[in-house]
Motif scaffolding. Sequence first.
Motif, PDB file in Angstrom:
ATOM      1  N   ASP A 120       0.848  -1.350  -0.482  1.00 54.42           N
ATOM      2  CA  ASP A 120      -0.027   0.183   0.195  1.00 54.42           C
ATOM      3  C   ASP A 120       1.080   1.035   0.043  1.00 54.42           C
ATOM      4  OD1 ASP A 120      -2.418  -1.400   1.719  1.00 54.42           O
ATOM      5  OD2 ASP A 120      -2.340  -2.218  -0.341  1.00 54.42           O
ATOM      6  N   ARG A 184      -8.862   2.643  -8.205  1.00 54.59           N
ATOM      7  CA  ARG A 184      -8.994   1.036  -8.757  1.00 54.59           C
ATOM      8  C   ARG A 184      -7.739   0.435  -7.389  1.00 54.59           C
ATOM      9  NH1 ARG A 184      -9.274   3.976 -13.550  1.00 54.59           N
ATOM     10  NH2 ARG A 184      -7.349   4.001 -13.715  1.00 54.59           N
ATOM     11  N   ARG A 185      -7.060   0.795  -7.435  1.00 54.72           N
ATOM     12  CA  ARG A 185      -5.906   0.148  -6.327  1.00 54.72           C
ATOM     13  C   ARG A 185      -6.502  -0.233  -5.196  1.00 54.72           C
ATOM     14  NH1 ARG A 185      -1.881   2.309  -3.803  1.00 54.72           N
ATOM     15  NH2 ARG A 185      -0.009   0.640  -3.083  1.00 54.72           N
ATOM     16  N   THR A 186      -7.158   1.080  -4.752  1.00 58.51           N
ATOM     17  CA  THR A 186      -7.639   0.796  -2.838  1.00 58.51           C
ATOM     18  C   THR A 186      -8.325   0.174  -2.953  1.00 58.51           C
ATOM     19  OG1 THR A 186      -6.496   3.254  -2.807  1.00 58.51           O
ATOM     20  CG2 THR A 186      -8.149   1.952  -1.135  1.00 58.51           C
ATOM     21  N   GLU A 187      -9.039  -0.368  -3.992  1.00 59.10           N
ATOM     22  CA  GLU A 187     -10.105  -1.117  -4.098  1.00 59.10           C
ATOM     23  C   GLU A 187      -9.931  -2.715  -4.372  1.00 59.10           C
ATOM     24  OE1 GLU A 187     -13.865  -0.784  -2.993  1.00 59.10           O
ATOM     25  OE2 GLU A 187     -12.960   1.326  -2.690  1.00 59.10           O
ATOM     26  N   LEU A 189      -6.991  -3.659  -3.669  1.00 58.52           N
ATOM     27  CA  LEU A 189      -6.086  -4.087  -2.500  1.00 58.52           C
ATOM     28  C   LEU A 189      -6.865  -5.129  -1.287  1.00 58.52           C
ATOM     29  CD1 LEU A 189      -2.368  -2.657  -3.139  1.00 58.52           C
ATOM     30  CD2 LEU A 189      -4.031  -4.794  -4.353  1.00 58.52           C
ATOM     31  N   ARG A 190      -8.138  -3.729  -1.506  1.00 62.71           N
ATOM     32  CA  ARG A 190      -8.925  -3.765   0.029  1.00 62.71           C
ATOM     33  C   ARG A 190      -8.484  -5.587   0.432  1.00 62.71           C
ATOM     34  NH1 ARG A 190     -11.990  -0.395   1.634  1.00 62.71           N
ATOM     35  NH2 ARG A 190     -12.025   0.902  -0.186  1.00 62.71           N
ATOM     36  N   GLY A 191      -8.246  -5.699   1.505  1.00 58.98           N
ATOM     37  CA  GLY A 191      -8.027  -7.402   1.974  1.00 58.98           C
ATOM     38  C   GLY A 191      -7.071  -8.043   2.163  1.00 58.98           C
ATOM     39  N   THR A 194      -0.757  -7.383   4.159  1.00 64.52           N
ATOM     40  CA  THR A 194       0.564  -7.074   3.728  1.00 64.52           C
ATOM     41  C   THR A 194       1.160  -8.166   4.130  1.00 64.52           C
ATOM     42  OG1 THR A 194       0.927  -5.092   4.778  1.00 64.52           O
ATOM     43  CG2 THR A 194       0.019  -4.772   3.620  1.00 64.52           C
ATOM     44  N   ARG A 200       2.351  -5.698  -2.947  1.00 67.42           N
ATOM     45  CA  ARG A 200       1.562  -6.674  -3.562  1.00 67.42           C
ATOM     46  C   ARG A 200       1.456  -6.084  -4.821  1.00 67.42           C
ATOM     47  NH1 ARG A 200      -3.128  -5.295   0.871  1.00 67.42           N
ATOM     48  NH2 ARG A 200      -1.532  -3.247  -0.105  1.00 67.42           N
ATOM     49  N   GLU A 202       0.775  -5.454  -9.009  1.00 63.29           N
ATOM     50  CA  GLU A 202      -0.990  -5.986  -9.467  1.00 63.29           C
ATOM     51  C   GLU A 202       0.090  -5.303 -11.188  1.00 63.29           C
ATOM     52  OE1 GLU A 202      -1.873  -1.877  -7.536  1.00 63.29           O
ATOM     53  OE2 GLU A 202      -3.122  -2.083  -8.868  1.00 63.29           O
ATOM     54  N   VAL A 212     -11.288  -1.885 -11.249  1.00 64.92           N
ATOM     55  CA  VAL A 212     -10.930  -2.386 -10.185  1.00 64.92           C
ATOM     56  C   VAL A 212      -9.923  -3.930 -10.302  1.00 64.92           C
ATOM     57  CG1 VAL A 212     -11.319  -3.031  -7.771  1.00 64.92           C
ATOM     58  CG2 VAL A 212     -12.402  -0.661  -8.126  1.00 64.92           C
TER      59      VAL A 212
END
Length: 249
Positions: A120, A184-187, A189-191, A194, A200, A202, A212
């Motif tokens: 993140d 888009r990135r935040t959504e 990687l949610r859950g 790390t 992580r 993409e 997303v």
Amino acid sequence: MRRAVPAVRRGTGPDVGPRLPLGGATLLSVLIASALVAAGCGTEPTPHATATCGTHQTQRDAQRAKDTVDADGDGVYCESLPCPCDGTPDDGRRSRSRSAAAAPTSGSSTTAGPDGGRSDATPPLGDGAGGVDEDPAGCTVVPRTVDIGISGTRYPEVRRHWERAIREGQPRVLTVRRAGAAVRRTELLRGIPTRPGEDRDEYPPAMARDRVSASVAYVDAAQNRGAGTVQGVKLRRYCSGQRFRVVWY
């Protein structure tokens, strides 16, 4: 009685063309010309690297010095060094503002599973100088797919992930889409937890997709951020709407 010997005309015959006398001045001219060619006169000197990337603190320093090896010949030096960075050289095409850039089109992608990831703390690959959702000032869109060279030997884990994602159906040719990249990135990687020392990663990057979902994989953090810096520098000159593909070397 002595037999008469027929006269022979030197320098002529069926196999030999007429020969011109080689005077002293002509011979001297030939010798001088040969010496100049051997010495390399009249040709551009071949540049040699006088430093390594470790000599410089930032990519901007290396770019301005131009005293290291340009590994992929694209005019950008020491791409793995941290920013501040200098952009790639202008290719002579007229710049277009992002308001004039081609409109993004939809593309397909697959949803990330629990076996993927990216840190993140790392900005999306290729973010612009004005922010992750903004095109850099003076950027351009060219009517062709541009190749973005990244070292696969320096960033092997990133390369393996991206090539695997392409084999699984992700697009090879991407389009710069900076608007909304952070969301888009935040959504995505949610859950996805790390891991120490890993990011992580993409594919496609958040700034190169319009939805997303994407492939995500854990990779070495240093490799991921190094590859991200290289791609960011090389894409900085291009506005949203520019088509590109990553070429590993």
